[in-house]
Design a protein around this motif. Structure first.
Motif, short mmCIF file in Angstrom:
data_model
loop_
_atom_site.label_atom_id
_atom_site.label_comp_id
_atom_site.label_asym_id
_atom_site.label_seq_id
_atom_site.Cartn_x
_atom_site.Cartn_y
_atom_site.Cartn_z
N GLY A 238 -1.25 33.17 -1.80
CA GLY A 238 -1.31 31.86 -2.46
C GLY A 238 -0.16 31.56 -3.39
O GLY A 238 -0.09 30.49 -3.96
N ILE A 239 0.75 32.50 -3.57
CA ILE A 239 1.79 32.28 -4.59
C ILE A 239 3.13 31.97 -3.94
O ILE A 239 3.42 32.41 -2.83
CB ILE A 239 1.87 33.51 -5.51
N LYS A 240 3.92 31.20 -4.64
CA LYS A 240 5.22 30.81 -4.08
C LYS A 240 6.27 31.87 -4.35
O LYS A 240 6.31 32.47 -5.43
CB LYS A 240 5.68 29.50 -4.70
N ARG A 241 7.16 32.07 -3.40
CA ARG A 241 8.27 32.99 -3.60
C ARG A 241 9.16 32.45 -4.72
O ARG A 241 9.36 31.27 -4.84
CB ARG A 241 9.07 33.16 -2.32
N GLY A 242 9.69 33.33 -5.51
CA GLY A 242 10.58 32.93 -6.58
C GLY A 242 9.90 32.97 -7.94
O GLY A 242 10.56 33.03 -8.97
N ILE A 243 8.57 32.95 -7.93
CA ILE A 243 7.84 32.94 -9.21
C ILE A 243 7.96 34.29 -9.90
O ILE A 243 8.07 34.36 -11.12
CB ILE A 243 6.36 32.58 -8.97
N MET A 244 7.97 35.34 -9.10
CA MET A 244 8.03 36.66 -9.71
C MET A 244 9.30 36.83 -10.54
O MET A 244 9.28 37.41 -11.60
CB MET A 244 7.95 37.72 -8.62
N GLU A 245 10.39 36.27 -10.03
CA GLU A 245 11.66 36.43 -10.75
C GLU A 245 11.75 35.53 -11.98
O GLU A 245 12.68 35.66 -12.76
CB GLU A 245 12.84 36.17 -9.79
N MET A 246 10.79 34.61 -12.12
CA MET A 246 10.76 33.77 -13.32
C MET A 246 9.97 34.44 -14.44
O MET A 246 10.04 34.02 -15.59
CB MET A 246 10.05 32.45 -13.00
N SER A 247 9.21 35.46 -14.10
CA SER A 247 8.22 36.00 -15.03
C SER A 247 8.83 36.90 -16.10
O SER A 247 9.75 37.67 -15.83
CB SER A 247 7.17 36.81 -14.27
N ASP A 248 8.29 36.81 -17.31
CA ASP A 248 8.68 37.71 -18.38
C ASP A 248 7.73 38.90 -18.45
O ASP A 248 8.07 39.95 -19.00
CB ASP A 248 8.69 36.97 -19.71
N LEU A 249 6.55 38.70 -17.90
CA LEU A 249 5.56 39.78 -17.89
C LEU A 249 4.62 39.55 -16.71
O LEU A 249 4.16 38.44 -16.49
CB LEU A 249 4.77 39.79 -19.21
N ALA A 271 6.49 47.17 -11.86
CA ALA A 271 7.46 47.52 -12.90
C ALA A 271 8.78 47.95 -12.26
O ALA A 271 9.86 47.56 -12.70
CB ALA A 271 6.89 48.62 -13.79
N ASN A 272 8.66 48.74 -11.19
CA ASN A 272 9.86 49.17 -10.48
C ASN A 272 10.60 47.99 -9.86
O ASN A 272 11.82 47.90 -9.93
CB ASN A 272 9.49 50.15 -9.36
N ALA A 273 9.84 47.11 -9.23
CA ALA A 273 10.45 45.96 -8.58
C ALA A 273 11.18 45.09 -9.59
O ALA A 273 12.30 44.64 -9.37
CB ALA A 273 9.39 45.15 -7.85
N LEU A 274 10.54 44.87 -10.74
CA LEU A 274 11.14 44.02 -11.77
C LEU A 274 12.46 44.61 -12.25
O LEU A 274 13.39 43.89 -12.60
CB LEU A 274 10.18 43.87 -12.96
#
Lengths: 388, 388
Positions: A238-249, A271-274
């Motif tokens: 359900g989530i859009k690509r690109g959101i993860m890279e916007m996240s601070d946590l 944590a590793n991915a980030l």
């Protein structure tokens, strides 16, 4: 103040100050003589009065005094489409803006989104309680255009936020219901300013994890929190690509019971991915944590991380920088939105654009040719309109 | 055809077909009598002729016959700002578009970007050679607005692509030099159509890893390849957040010599990270591979992956779907760009907007107030202009 009170206030259409327990929709006009039982005259029409507007000063005084009834009324003005309301709202917003900057009020605007099923409302309920326990005043706003509302904005979640609704330190306001994302975003941003003037120093701006609204939330919050579930892959549908890279946590929710180990593993993976992402402009290192709205485990760590973030960005100047950039962004965004609306809502364009789009989709017309023809039409029509 | 020839053709201003070794800028008008040494008349003005344009049919015939000289000239028309050129270019593009769709020509448009230092040119040189060895015809285009050119677009990389430049199956065209990203993107997209009509079935669209250009490339390619270096963290400085989630394949470059182990480790890390992302619309699972432009190791695997991708998306209909969506996107994008240009290039707005922006940045004016005032100015001025 509970959400029910807000809804009540919004529906109130009587004069000011409101008479308790009088519903103006059904109130009858009675004479002013000696007290007597109301005479019910079946031929008398119900007089529906427009709400009397307060003056700018009265609104501002009320907001600065943290009067949530007046705050709600002011937000209703912000959300209104009536030109008279807009003019008044603009003055209130400017007054609040000035007040906030003069007293150096520094809030924490926290954008919250999550994959469907991550338990956003339950998280906000539990986390919000912890935030107010720490002495903060919390405003919970939402930004989701009406079409997406059914997918889970605050109004529908009311029942899942019962404790928060009855918490006197919390102000909850559902997403404005008006159409476009641009419009909703503007109204939410203005509402933030009003809430801050009323002393709410923590603002949650929640959004559902679909569509373009995350970008809008990102552009009006200082910190972006993404709620995820322990199982990657399928849960991410359900989530859009690109959101993860916007996240601070990233907070892995529902880390309790039998799910605890899985959540810890997911936390390590994220944590590793980030860590592999390009560095953030703020120099902050996004990370992942686990949390449980049931056991409350992990929530203090999340708050601590958020506080750590704000200490960092206030120290290095990024906090002020980002706020300035956001203000600039919204100036240009508003202009661009308005220019687009003027075009796409032009009756001639509305009539023709469907055919052009179909022709482009069918590969019959080149994108740029279609665009140029439509633009030529629009400018000619505009010219003709102005000549009339 | 080498890049030098292209540059030469672009600079030519004589009639068609060009006379070899005659520079029309300095050519003198001589009489048509018996052959005699040219008479140099110091009072005679140098006649600078505009290039004679071919007819649409001549351009199309030349392009369909894969005549790279005519293809280059047609692209020059696409890039031109002259209205007469635009009209002609539009007809050529439409002719090519029609030709491509009628013969069911299916190309592979591959967007390529990378972190600074990843060796984009060296990769393209080695990988491009492999692509043509497989029987493909390759067009290498770039999309980088002029201001970013120095950061590494094709023109500067000419020397690093020497083999490719002299490969008869390869057509290289530097990024159009005109201003805005929107304009450059439009021209590059139109150039793709022309190249495909000339039979180039693989198109590389390269961009530097900064700014907004990745999104533009993403919106005109079928497949997005991201070049990365083995060391995460510091090496990522130059790349924008969000690009990783756009990628269909991450290639860790320079996986040779002492760097080989490090590259393999990075590959595993990125592969894991990609696995945590939300699924792609295409149902493709992005992955990571290593490659070396020196030993050529890994390059066949990358091509195999790309072919696998195209087999998948052509099979499930996503290939055609994405192309249609892109065509639609560019129709709307062109309209929006034009509306914005009309506003921001208005002399009155150009004069005032700086002050408004400064006031918004200083927190003196609310973003939406500034926007509304500027819009009011603009529409009033437009009205006045039309009345004149």
């Amino acid at each position: 103040m509970s959400i029910d009170n807000h809804l009540h206030n919004q529906a109130t259409t009587g004069e000011w100050p409101p008479k308790d327990n009088v519903n103006p929709d059904t109130a009858l006009v009675v004479n002013d003589g000696v007290a007597q039982p109301p005479i019910i005259n079946p031929y008398m029409k119900v007089v529906k009065k427009r709400p009397a507007l307060l003056s700018v000063e009265e609104y501002l005084e009320g907001i600065f005094a943290a009067n949530t009834t007046i705050l709600s009324k002011a937000i209703t003005l912000v959300e209104s489409a009536l030109p008279a309301h807009r003019v008044l709202a603009q003055k209130i917003i400017e007054g609040c803006q000035k007040y906030n900057s003069e007293r150096g009020f520094e809030s924490m605007r926290i954008g919250i989104t999550g994959v469907p099923g991550a338990g956003k409302s339950t998280f906000i309920e539990a986390f919000g309680g912890m935030v107010t326990d720490k002495g903060h005043k919390l405003a919970v706003l939402a930004i989701d255009p009406s079409s997406e509302k059914s997918k889970g904005s605050i109004l529908g979640d009311k029942t899942r936020m019962e404790t928060l609704c009855n918490n006197p330190k919390v102000f909850i306001r559902p997403s404005p219901s008006a159409g476009s994302l641009g419009g909703v975003a503007r109204k939410t941003r203005e509402t933030i300013i009003l809430c801050e003037a009323a002393g709410y120093d923590v603002v949650f701006i929640e959004t559902v994890g679909v569509g373009q609204s995350e970008t809008a939330v990102h552009s009006m919050s200082d910190f972006f929190l993404l709620l995820m579930l322990s199982g990657a892959g399928d849960d991410l549908q359900g989530i859009k690509r690109g959101i993860m890279e916007m996240s601070d946590l990233i907070a892995i929710t529902k880390a309790d019971g039998t799910n605890k180990d899985k959540a810890s593993m997911a936390k390590a993976l994220y944590a590793n991915a980030l860590h592999l992402f390009p560095p953030t402009e703020s120099t902050w290192t996004p990370t992942a944590l686990t949390s449980s709205a049931v056991t409350k485990e992990g929530l203090p760590e999340i708050l601590a991380k958020i506080e750590e973030y704000f200490a960092l960005v206030k120290g290095n100047g990024y906090y002020a920088h980002k706020r300035r950039e956001q203000a600039k962004f919204w100036m240009y965004e508003t202009i661009n939105e308005s220019l687009k609306n003027s075009f796409y809502e032009n009756p001639l364009i509305e009539e023709c654009i469907g055919n052009y789009e179909a022709s482009v989709l069918a590969g019959k017309t080149e994108s740029f040719t279609a665009a140029e023809e439509l633009l030529e039409m629009y400018y000619k029509r505009k010219e003709a309109e102005n000549r009339e």
